[in-house]
Structures are given as C-alpha cells and as structure tokens.
Design a protein around this motif. Structure first.
Motif, PDB file in Angstrom:
ATOM      1  N   ARG A   1       0.827  -1.127  -0.004  1.00 33.58           N
ATOM      2  CA  ARG A   1       0.003  -0.037   0.016  1.00 33.58           C
ATOM      3  C   ARG A   1       0.807   1.376   0.099  1.00 33.58           C
ATOM      4  NH1 ARG A   1      -2.672  -0.117   4.958  1.00 33.58           N
ATOM      5  NH2 ARG A   1      -3.849  -1.930   4.348  1.00 33.58           N
ATOM      6  N   TYR A   2       1.816   1.449   0.820  1.00 30.57           N
ATOM      7  CA  TYR A   2       2.692   2.501   0.814  1.00 30.57           C
ATOM      8  C   TYR A   2       3.684   2.589  -0.169  1.00 30.57           C
ATOM      9  CZ  TYR A   2       0.942   3.929   5.344  1.00 30.57           C
ATOM     10  OH  TYR A   2       0.394   4.446   6.589  1.00 30.57           O
ATOM     11  N   SER A   3       4.298   1.630  -0.647  1.00 28.25           N
ATOM     12  CA  SER A   3       5.076   1.619  -1.879  1.00 28.25           C
ATOM     13  C   SER A   3       4.461   2.023  -3.224  1.00 28.25           C
ATOM     14  CB  SER A   3       5.811   0.297  -2.132  1.00 28.25           C
ATOM     15  OG  SER A   3       5.022  -0.593  -2.270  1.00 28.25           O
ATOM     16  N   GLN A   4       3.266   1.815  -3.376  1.00 28.05           N
ATOM     17  CA  GLN A   4       2.344   1.973  -4.441  1.00 28.05           C
ATOM     18  C   GLN A   4       2.109   3.344  -4.606  1.00 28.05           C
ATOM     19  OE1 GLN A   4      -1.495  -0.008  -4.578  1.00 28.05           O
ATOM     20  NE2 GLN A   4      -1.858   0.784  -6.943  1.00 28.05           N
ATOM     21  N   SER A   5       1.838   3.891  -3.390  1.00 29.98           N
ATOM     22  CA  SER A   5       1.630   5.554  -3.246  1.00 29.98           C
ATOM     23  C   SER A   5       2.774   6.242  -3.091  1.00 29.98           C
ATOM     24  CB  SER A   5       0.583   5.581  -2.167  1.00 29.98           C
ATOM     25  OG  SER A   5      -0.625   5.017  -1.910  1.00 29.98           O
ATOM     26  N   LEU A   6       3.880   5.828  -2.658  1.00 35.43           N
ATOM     27  CA  LEU A   6       5.071   6.639  -2.458  1.00 35.43           C
ATOM     28  C   LEU A   6       6.231   5.983  -3.066  1.00 35.43           C
ATOM     29  CD1 LEU A   6       4.082   7.434   1.395  1.00 35.43           C
ATOM     30  CD2 LEU A   6       3.584   8.823  -0.590  1.00 35.43           C
TER      31      LEU A   6
ATOM     32  N   GLY B   1       8.087   5.033   0.282  1.00 36.27           N
ATOM     33  CA  GLY B   1       6.901   4.220   1.073  1.00 36.27           C
ATOM     34  C   GLY B   1       7.155   2.879   1.791  1.00 36.27           C
TER      35      GLY B   1
END
Length: 89
Positions: A62-67, A71
């Motif tokens: 979730r975090y790497s997809q956004s950031l 992320g």
C-alpha cells in the motif's frame, strides 16, 4: 523576501501549513501505533503470532504503491512503531 516576490508564494503561510500538517501526521501516527499495539496484544493473547507476514506485506504494498521506495521505508517505520523491532518482546 525576493523568493516570495518572484514566486508569489507566501513562504510564512506555506511553512505554517507544513507545520500544521506535520502536527496532524504525528497525531495520526501516534493513533495508528496505539491501535496496532492493541491488535497485536489481542492477537498474542488469543495465541496468535506476534507478526502476521501477509498483513505486513499488504501494508508495504500500500505504501510503496503510493509513495515508491520511500513508502517502503515509511511502512517499515510504522510497523516497527506498532509492533516493536523484531526480536524484541
């Protein structure tokens, strides 16, 4: 200030907004940490594992997809805040 005149940006106002956002981010991180610790405690009291790897992978995704790469780093920090460093009680 010369930078403000050229860009039209009120740097003081922008910095105050950043400070307000930082305060809100810290408040949310502390809340997330509290909830995460409660979940972990309940899971362990029910005989479950300290870490649920599938769940942690979902959070990293979730975090790497956004950031992006950062992320992953942020997700790692959030997970450590919630469960502590692996290898420690």
């Amino acid at each position: 200030m010369a930078v403000e005149a050229k860009s039209g940006l009120d740097l003081g106002a922008a910095r105050r907004e950043i400070d307000a956002l930082d305060s809100e981010i810290v408040r949310l991180i502390l809340r997330r940490t509290e909830v995460s610790r409660r979940v972990g405690r309940a899971r362990r009291e029910a005989g479950g594992p300290r870490v649920v790897h599938k769940r942690e992978l979902e959070i990293f995704a979730r975090y790497s997809q956004s950031l992006g790469k950062e992320g992953n780093e942020l997700a790692d920090i959030l997970l450590r805040l919630g469960r502590g460093h692996l290898g420690r009680p």
